[in-house]
Design an enzyme around this catalytic site. Structure first.
Site, PDB file in Angstrom:
ATOM      1  N   LYS A 144       0.809  -1.218   0.000  1.00 20.44           N
ATOM      2  CA  LYS A 144       0.000   0.000   0.000  1.00 20.44           C
ATOM      3  C   LYS A 144       0.844   1.271   0.000  1.00 20.44           C
ATOM      4  CE  LYS A 144      -4.486  -1.531   1.279  1.00 20.44           C
ATOM      5  NZ  LYS A 144      -4.385  -2.925   1.814  1.00 20.44           N
ATOM      6  N   GLU A 175     -10.039   6.549   3.184  1.00 19.91           N
ATOM      7  CA  GLU A 175     -10.864   5.514   3.798  1.00 19.91           C
ATOM      8  C   GLU A 175      -9.943   4.404   4.294  1.00 19.91           C
ATOM      9  OE1 GLU A 175      -9.935   5.378   0.720  1.00 19.91           O
ATOM     10  OE2 GLU A 175      -9.532   3.270   0.321  1.00 19.91           O
ATOM     11  N   SER A 187       1.658  -9.631  -0.842  1.00 19.21           N
ATOM     12  CA  SER A 187       1.280  -8.226  -0.735  1.00 19.21           C
ATOM     13  C   SER A 187       1.603  -7.631   0.630  1.00 19.21           C
ATOM     14  CB  SER A 187      -0.213  -8.069  -1.038  1.00 19.21           C
ATOM     15  OG  SER A 187      -0.984  -8.940  -0.229  1.00 19.21           O
TER      16      SER A 187
END
Ligand SMILES: *Cc1c(COP(=O)(O)O)cnc(C)c1O
Length: 396
Positions: free
Chosen positions: A87, A109, A376
């Protein structure tokens, strides 16, 4: 304005209110300017390398390969990035873009809190104000991440509307952006929402496949036969696929969270169980009830339980360029434990969905084939819920 760049086949677009149009037009113009700007890209690369710890390793999983017997398995180690997941790639890109646009405030968010923590991190680094919207239900389930965001200097707003979870947090962040466009950038967390977000987020995450390609050529002198990644909104997957899309011989496989199974109502497998619809500013596939309303979704993995999928994945699915397979909670938990035992790597439960599929297909492939699985994120955050799945209650 909506243009052809905002569409992936029939998917994508800008299904938003007039007031929000101004914000996305401004963002699109800025992105068009900076994406080709040498200084911007040099600055971003410096942040990637010096702050996030890129390039991330492409690691040959020798023990898993030998144990499963079949294709060679490589792991793309996004779990080793600062803040523990992919991210940060998107967040650093968007925060830098927002700075260039003269914005002083980031809003975002968050569901489980991973994107909120990454955004709060970038805001701290770049000395920007930061407000994170999180479903009230999620603030209770993820109290540690709420603490981290506040520690990093962000304000956390608990969203009480709807089911008080991720989809409501997205809606509330759009509302806040409409209220205060002048100094605020909405740092969206995945390849979703109205154009230009799916394109911007993809471009920042595409560093993953760019690195895989050069690392694989260096290690094996050829491209992999398959690239596998988990899909929530789809940012780590599209980032892993992007530089291979024109290499038709490379299979691209997205792993959706099937929860308790695609034949139950407790699932988040959007392509496998959803239908076309329009939500959160985009046309794509969504999990829907029989009336066409957004269905409640479920997965053991908080990062994958979004009822939609990015529009570019919907398109890649329809044209047959990428495959989307369901992986259940039970399979993901097995993979979580297997990778921990076999390679000494505790993967995020999201990433364990991708590894679970590699476990299925590697033994069916010959030893001269190569699979890359994108990890990830790291799995520290998931130990409590996996233990609970196994009937062990760690203190909370
Ligand atoms: C958020 C998250 C995901 C899901 O998001 P995508 O946009 O689909 O990549 C997957 N893995 C981890 C570790 C995450 O934090």
């Amino acid at each position: 304005m909506t243009n052809t760049n905002g569409r992936f086949g029939v998917y994508g677009g800008q299904y938003i209110t007039e007031t929000l149009m101004n914000a996305v037009i401004e963002l699109e113009a800025a992105y068009d300017k900076y994406k080709a700007d040498a200084d911007f890209n040099a600055e971003l690369e410096k942040l990637f390398n010096e702050y996030a710890g890129r390039p991330s390793r492409l690691y040959f999983a020798r023990r898993a390969t030998e144990n499963l017997g079949g294709a060679k398995i490589y792991l793309k180690r996004e779990d080793l990035n600062h803040t523990g997941a992919h991210k940060i790639n998107n967040v650093l890109g968007q925060a830098l873009l927002a700075k260039k646009m003269g914005k002083t405030r980031l809003i975002a968010e968050t569901g489980a809190g991973q994107h909120g923590v990454a955004t709060a991190t970038a805001a701290a680094l770049m000395n920007m104000e930061c407000v994170i919207f999180m479903g009230e239900e999620d603030t209770r389930r993820q109290a540690l991440n709420v603490y981290k965001m506040r520690l990093l200097g962000a304000e956390v707003v608990a969203v009480k509307s709807g089911t008080a979870t991720l989809k409501d947090a997205v809606s509330e962040t759009f509302r806040e952006w409409t209220r205060r466009i002048s100094d605020t950038h909405y740092c969206l967390g995945s390849v979703m929402g109205p154009h230009p977000f799916p394109t911007i987020v993809r471009d920042f995450q595409a560093v993953i496949s760019k690195e895989i390609k050069s690392q694989m050529l260096a290690a094996e002198g050829r491209l992999p036969d398959a690239v596998i990644a988990c899909v929530g909104g789809g940012s780590n997957a599209i980032g892993s696929f992007w530089h291979f899309i024109d290499d038709g011989q490379v299979r691209l496989i997205g792993c959706e969270a099937a929860g308790r199974g695609v034949d139950t109502f407790e699932t988040a497998a959007t392509i496998n169980t959803g239908r076309q619809g329009i939500f959160h500013g985009m046309k794509s596939y969504f999990c829907q009830d029989k009336f066409g309303g957004i269905a409640p979704v479920y997965s053991i993995s908080a990062g994958l339980d979004y009822p939609g999928i990015g529009p570019e994945h919907a398109y890649l699915h329809d044209i047959g360029r990428a495959e989307y397979v369901p992986v259940t909670d039970a399979e993901a938990v097995d993979a979580f434990e297997y990778l921990s035992r076999t390679e000494g790597i505790i993967p995020a439960i999201e990433s364990a969905h991708a590894f679970a599929h590699a476990q299925k297909i590697a033994p069916t492939m010959s030893a001269d084939k190569i699979i890359v699985v994108t990890l990830s994120g790291r799995g520290d955050k998931d130990c409590v819920s996996v233990a609970k799945f196994r009937g062990v209650n760690l203190h909370e």
